[in-house]
Design a protein around this motif. Sequence first.
Motif, PDB file in Angstrom:
ATOM      1  N   TYR A  31       0.968  -1.205  -0.101  1.00 40.83           N
ATOM      2  CA  TYR A  31      -0.276   0.073   0.322  1.00 40.83           C
ATOM      3  C   TYR A  31       0.749   1.424   0.135  1.00 40.83           C
ATOM      4  O   TYR A  31       1.559   1.167   0.943  1.00 40.83           O
ATOM      5  CB  TYR A  31      -0.508   0.145   1.039  1.00 40.83           C
ATOM      6  CG  TYR A  31      -1.222   1.510   1.327  1.00 40.83           C
ATOM      7  CD1 TYR A  31      -3.018   1.322   0.581  1.00 40.83           C
ATOM      8  CD2 TYR A  31      -1.482   2.399   2.283  1.00 40.83           C
ATOM      9  CE1 TYR A  31      -4.053   2.011   0.631  1.00 40.83           C
ATOM     10  CE2 TYR A  31      -2.294   3.229   2.012  1.00 40.83           C
ATOM     11  CZ  TYR A  31      -3.586   3.938   1.761  1.00 40.83           C
ATOM     12  OH  TYR A  31      -4.111   4.771   1.860  1.00 40.83           O
ATOM     13  N   CYS A  32       0.495   2.157  -0.710  1.00 46.73           N
ATOM     14  CA  CYS A  32       1.706   3.377  -1.277  1.00 46.73           C
ATOM     15  C   CYS A  32       0.729   4.561   0.068  1.00 46.73           C
ATOM     16  O   CYS A  32      -0.565   4.841  -0.033  1.00 46.73           O
ATOM     17  CB  CYS A  32       1.548   3.911  -2.429  1.00 46.73           C
ATOM     18  SG  CYS A  32       2.171   5.158  -2.554  1.00 46.73           S
ATOM     19  N   THR A  33       0.922   4.973   0.995  1.00 42.15           N
ATOM     20  CA  THR A  33       0.014   6.287   1.547  1.00 42.15           C
ATOM     21  C   THR A  33      -0.458   7.727   0.594  1.00 42.15           C
ATOM     22  O   THR A  33      -1.120   8.602   1.596  1.00 42.15           O
ATOM     23  CB  THR A  33       0.977   6.460   3.081  1.00 42.15           C
ATOM     24  OG1 THR A  33       1.716   7.242   2.730  1.00 42.15           O
ATOM     25  CG2 THR A  33       0.391   5.576   3.671  1.00 42.15           C
ATOM     26  N   GLY A  34       0.540   7.548  -0.521  1.00 39.81           N
ATOM     27  CA  GLY A  34       0.186   8.961  -1.535  1.00 39.81           C
ATOM     28  C   GLY A  34      -0.650   8.735  -2.331  1.00 39.81           C
ATOM     29  O   GLY A  34      -1.026   7.593  -2.524  1.00 39.81           O
ATOM     30  N   GLN A  35      -1.698   9.574  -2.835  1.00 37.99           N
ATOM     31  CA  GLN A  35      -2.662  10.123  -3.532  1.00 37.99           C
ATOM     32  C   GLN A  35      -2.161   9.643  -4.942  1.00 37.99           C
ATOM     33  O   GLN A  35      -2.578   9.753  -5.568  1.00 37.99           O
ATOM     34  CB  GLN A  35      -3.337  11.105  -2.952  1.00 37.99           C
ATOM     35  CG  GLN A  35      -3.842  11.202  -2.015  1.00 37.99           C
ATOM     36  CD  GLN A  35      -4.909   9.354  -1.602  1.00 37.99           C
ATOM     37  OE1 GLN A  35      -6.043   9.197  -2.369  1.00 37.99           O
ATOM     38  NE2 GLN A  35      -5.106   8.629  -0.612  1.00 37.99           N
ATOM     39  N   VAL A  36      -1.090   9.822  -5.381  1.00 30.49           N
ATOM     40  CA  VAL A  36      -0.400  10.667  -6.746  1.00 30.49           C
ATOM     41  C   VAL A  36      -0.034   9.440  -6.822  1.00 30.49           C
ATOM     42  O   VAL A  36       1.359   8.697  -6.268  1.00 30.49           O
ATOM     43  CB  VAL A  36       0.364  11.881  -7.321  1.00 30.49           C
ATOM     44  CG1 VAL A  36       0.847  11.629  -8.306  1.00 30.49           C
ATOM     45  CG2 VAL A  36      -1.140  12.715  -6.043  1.00 30.49           C
ATOM     46  N   LYS A  37       0.044   8.393  -7.765  1.00 32.06           N
ATOM     47  CA  LYS A  37       0.464   7.228  -8.383  1.00 32.06           C
ATOM     48  C   LYS A  37       2.144   8.146  -9.346  1.00 32.06           C
ATOM     49  O   LYS A  37       2.503   9.242 -10.060  1.00 32.06           O
ATOM     50  CB  LYS A  37       0.079   7.168  -9.426  1.00 32.06           C
ATOM     51  CG  LYS A  37      -0.394   5.647  -8.943  1.00 32.06           C
ATOM     52  CD  LYS A  37      -1.539   4.280 -10.303  1.00 32.06           C
ATOM     53  CE  LYS A  37      -2.041   3.852  -9.150  1.00 32.06           C
ATOM     54  NZ  LYS A  37      -2.142   2.295  -9.896  1.00 32.06           N
ATOM     55  N   LEU A  38       3.002   6.902  -9.063  1.00 28.27           N
ATOM     56  CA  LEU A  38       4.442   8.111  -9.403  1.00 28.27           C
ATOM     57  C   LEU A  38       4.841   6.624 -10.955  1.00 28.27           C
ATOM     58  O   LEU A  38       4.079   5.922 -11.010  1.00 28.27           O
ATOM     59  CB  LEU A  38       5.911   7.306  -8.048  1.00 28.27           C
ATOM     60  CG  LEU A  38       5.705   8.077  -6.748  1.00 28.27           C
ATOM     61  CD1 LEU A  38       6.067   7.508  -6.116  1.00 28.27           C
ATOM     62  CD2 LEU A  38       5.044   9.593  -7.138  1.00 28.27           C
ATOM     63  N   ASN A  39       5.803   7.375 -11.214  1.00 21.32           N
ATOM     64  CA  ASN A  39       6.400   6.850 -12.623  1.00 21.32           C
ATOM     65  C   ASN A  39       7.939   7.095 -13.033  1.00 21.32           C
ATOM     66  O   ASN A  39       8.473   7.456 -11.959  1.00 21.32           O
ATOM     67  CB  ASN A  39       5.439   7.405 -13.948  1.00 21.32           C
ATOM     68  CG  ASN A  39       4.404   8.130 -13.802  1.00 21.32           C
ATOM     69  OD1 ASN A  39       3.733   6.701 -13.674  1.00 21.32           O
ATOM     70  ND2 ASN A  39       3.941   8.975 -14.171  1.00 21.32           N
ATOM     71  N   CYS A  40       8.300   6.127 -13.313  1.00 21.82           N
ATOM     72  CA  CYS A  40      10.030   5.620 -13.570  1.00 21.82           C
ATOM     73  C   CYS A  40      10.167   7.034 -14.358  1.00 21.82           C
ATOM     74  O   CYS A  40       9.808   7.527 -15.232  1.00 21.82           O
ATOM     75  CB  CYS A  40      10.189   4.183 -14.366  1.00 21.82           C
ATOM     76  SG  CYS A  40      11.066   3.543 -14.984  1.00 21.82           S
ATOM     77  N   TRP A  41      10.756   7.337 -14.009  1.00 21.59           N
ATOM     78  CA  TRP A  41      11.864   8.181 -13.563  1.00 21.59           C
ATOM     79  C   TRP A  41      12.550   7.785 -15.471  1.00 21.59           C
ATOM     80  O   TRP A  41      12.900   9.386 -16.387  1.00 21.59           O
ATOM     81  CB  TRP A  41      13.180   8.669 -12.927  1.00 21.59           C
ATOM     82  CG  TRP A  41      14.269   7.899 -12.859  1.00 21.59           C
ATOM     83  CD1 TRP A  41      13.957   6.655 -12.096  1.00 21.59           C
ATOM     84  CD2 TRP A  41      15.761   7.746 -13.721  1.00 21.59           C
ATOM     85  NE1 TRP A  41      15.908   6.518 -12.049  1.00 21.59           N
ATOM     86  CE2 TRP A  41      15.927   6.891 -13.157  1.00 21.59           C
ATOM     87  CE3 TRP A  41      15.757   8.339 -14.904  1.00 21.59           C
ATOM     88  CZ2 TRP A  41      17.657   6.084 -14.225  1.00 21.59           C
ATOM     89  CZ3 TRP A  41      17.158   7.975 -15.492  1.00 21.59           C
ATOM     90  CH2 TRP A  41      17.777   6.977 -15.369  1.00 21.59           C
ATOM     91  N   ASN A  42      12.713   6.450 -15.741  1.00 18.21           N
ATOM     92  CA  ASN A  42      13.551   6.427 -16.538  1.00 18.21           C
ATOM     93  C   ASN A  42      12.421   6.534 -18.478  1.00 18.21           C
ATOM     94  O   ASN A  42      12.826   6.384 -18.945  1.00 18.21           O
ATOM     95  CB  ASN A  42      14.569   5.376 -16.641  1.00 18.21           C
ATOM     96  CG  ASN A  42      14.633   5.286 -17.982  1.00 18.21           C
ATOM     97  OD1 ASN A  42      15.867   4.970 -18.543  1.00 18.21           O
ATOM     98  ND2 ASN A  42      14.930   3.499 -18.552  1.00 18.21           N
TER      99      ASN A  42
END
Length: 241
Positions: free
Chosen positions: A39-50
């Motif tokens: 589970y991720c507490t953040g609401q924004v999904k992260l994307n790969c920097w690459n």
Amino acid sequence: MSTSLLNKDAWHSNMNIRALEKERWLTYYTNQANLPRNYCTGQVKLNCWNCKQPLDKMPAFFCMSCKVIQPPEEGITYFKIMDCDCTFTLDTQKLQKRYLELQRSLHPDNFSQKSVKEQEYSESQSALVNKAYKTLLKPLSRGLYMLELQGMHIEEGTDSGADSAFLMELMEINEALDEAQTPEKANEIGQDTKGKLADLTVQIDAALRKGELQTAKALLAQMKYYANIEEKVKEKLSGFM
């Protein structure tokens, strides 16, 4: 009359603050225990920097699409990093296993031929895993960290304001250890100290589960003193070798 009313209002204010503090911790503790492991507490999904693909797993050490190492996730707790339940009585064997697994994959030596950015991310991730492991490994630092998650910033060296009876007991234990002439006597003191630390562990865990943060803080202060005695016992025993 006005002074009495002010005192009464102050008392009610303190009670309300304590009730809110306890409610907040109980909610946090319960939620942490019931959350899925990834589970991720953040609401924004992260994307790969690459490759810019979404990172489905949190914490994301590597991108599942392009396999490139990722930067540390901001605000993630040590419990999430080490894939542990947010509890004072966590499984230290599982913690150690997780630590070794992460360091095998994140160690900077594995990225010496990679880009500068990947090398930097490796160093950051490896250092963060080291800090998380050391913090969660020992009950004292683990408990203090759990209080910090609730906004109670306490240094390990903070004076507990311990009562005179407790301080007298500590003085007697230290004197007995100094006067111990055999490893058997030192070991006896060590075993007694381990028993006290085990009892404190149970009490601290119960206090945290009930949201009694001030009680947990006071018990952690006692744990600090007994942990110091435990270290002195180890030094004493090494002196007999």
